[in-house]
Scaffold this motif. Structure first.
Motif, short mmCIF file in Angstrom:
data_model
loop_
_atom_site.label_atom_id
_atom_site.label_comp_id
_atom_site.label_asym_id
_atom_site.label_seq_id
_atom_site.Cartn_x
_atom_site.Cartn_y
_atom_site.Cartn_z
N ILE A 199 0.85 -1.18 0.00
CA ILE A 199 0.00 0.00 0.00
C ILE A 199 0.89 1.23 0.00
O ILE A 199 1.64 1.47 0.94
CB ILE A 199 -0.95 0.01 1.21
N VAL A 228 -1.48 -6.94 3.73
CA VAL A 228 -0.45 -5.90 3.57
C VAL A 228 0.92 -6.43 3.98
O VAL A 228 1.15 -6.77 5.14
CB VAL A 228 -0.80 -4.64 4.39
N ILE A 285 4.64 -1.15 2.95
CA ILE A 285 4.01 0.17 2.77
C ILE A 285 5.04 1.12 2.18
O ILE A 285 6.23 1.07 2.54
CB ILE A 285 3.49 0.72 4.11
#
Length: 272
Positions: free
Chosen positions: A164, A192, A195
């Motif tokens: 993400i 996830v 990041i």
């Protein structure tokens, strides 16, 4: 990880003072040997490495370039990166490659095709891959999914994970009017794996702002704030500071990486 920072990164790693991991574009190392491999070997010996591919073109109508995939697989075997990823995009057609990560229509047909290509890659690599959410300037009129739902269905079908990119969410807030908090709150924490945070440029077109995902400036305050919100919900994850243009001294990037690490540590305390 930029080549101009190799020496500073390794010096910091030797002192236990630098970032805890590094991400590289594997396309920069798709040769048999030479200086780039000597540097990458040294980095890999110092810290875990993530391979963030920019060349698989998973959305290409003709499917993944199998020669490119084979080159990637050989690099993965050689360096055993902790993570391997690419983008929700396409960048080639009929063998012609483009220097951009181009957006997909969010339709059932493109989802079916993209999921098949992710399956091809994961089977060849023998491991899960991560797919990064895009930074879009436009949405297609025939879209059948909200982007976050498209990603969720892709994860469900293929078992892939997600990167993400928080800055990409901000870019779409500006360009497409999405709610960045609602977008992040919709993401399944279990999906996830990594990041990204970065900066972007703004262009004024007759009073209408257009956000350009150029990775050419420091991470914005809004991006740091959204990162903290996201990590408080999902828990700590590897966070990468991206900078591809107007690249500053290593110390400036290391300070941003340290800020990301501090936010991760606070989210860990928050979860406890």
């Amino acid at each position: 990880m930029k080549s101009e920072h190799f020496a500073d990164f390794l010096d910091a790693a030797a002192r236990g003072a630098g970032p805890h991991w590094a991400e590289v574009h594997p396309q920069n190392y798709m040769m048999a040997g030479g200086p780039m491999h000597r540097w990458l070997t040294a980095v890999r010996e110092a810290v875990p490495v993530s391979f963030h591919s920019v060349g698989l073109s998973l959305g290409d109508p003709g499917g993944v370039d199998l020669e490119e995939l084979d080159r990637l697989a050989k690099l993965v075997d050689r360096y055993q990166p902790a993570l391997v990823s690419d983008h929700l995009s396409w960048s080639s057609i009929d063998g012609e490659a483009f220097p951009d990560l181009l957006p997909l229509p969010m339709t059932k047909a493109s989802l079916d095709h993209f999921a098949r290509q992710v399956d091809v890659v994961q089977e060849r690599l023998g491991r899960q891959m991560l797919i990064e959410n895009p930074s879009r300037m436009i949405a297609f009129s025939g879209d059948e999914y909200a982007e976050e739902n498209f990603l969720a269905e892709l994860v469900r079908r293929t078992g892939c994970g997600l990167i993400i990119d928080v800055n990409n969410v901000i870019v779409q807030q500006i360009n497409l009017g999405i709610d960045p908090v609602a977008y992040l709150d919709s993401i399944d924490p279990a999906a996830v794996g990594e990041i990204h945070v970065a900066g972007h440029a703004l262009e004024d077109h007759d009073g209408e702002l257009l956000a350009i995902d150029d990775h050419g400036s420091p991470v914005s305050d809004e991006c740091w704030s959204l990162l903290e919100h996201f990590l408080d919900r999902i828990g700590p994850r590897p966070v990468l500071v991206e900078r591809d243009n107007a690249i500053p001294a290593f110390a400036e990037l290391a300070a941003e990486a340290a800020r990301a690490d501090a936010i991760c540590q606070r989210s860990l305390a928050h979860a406890a």
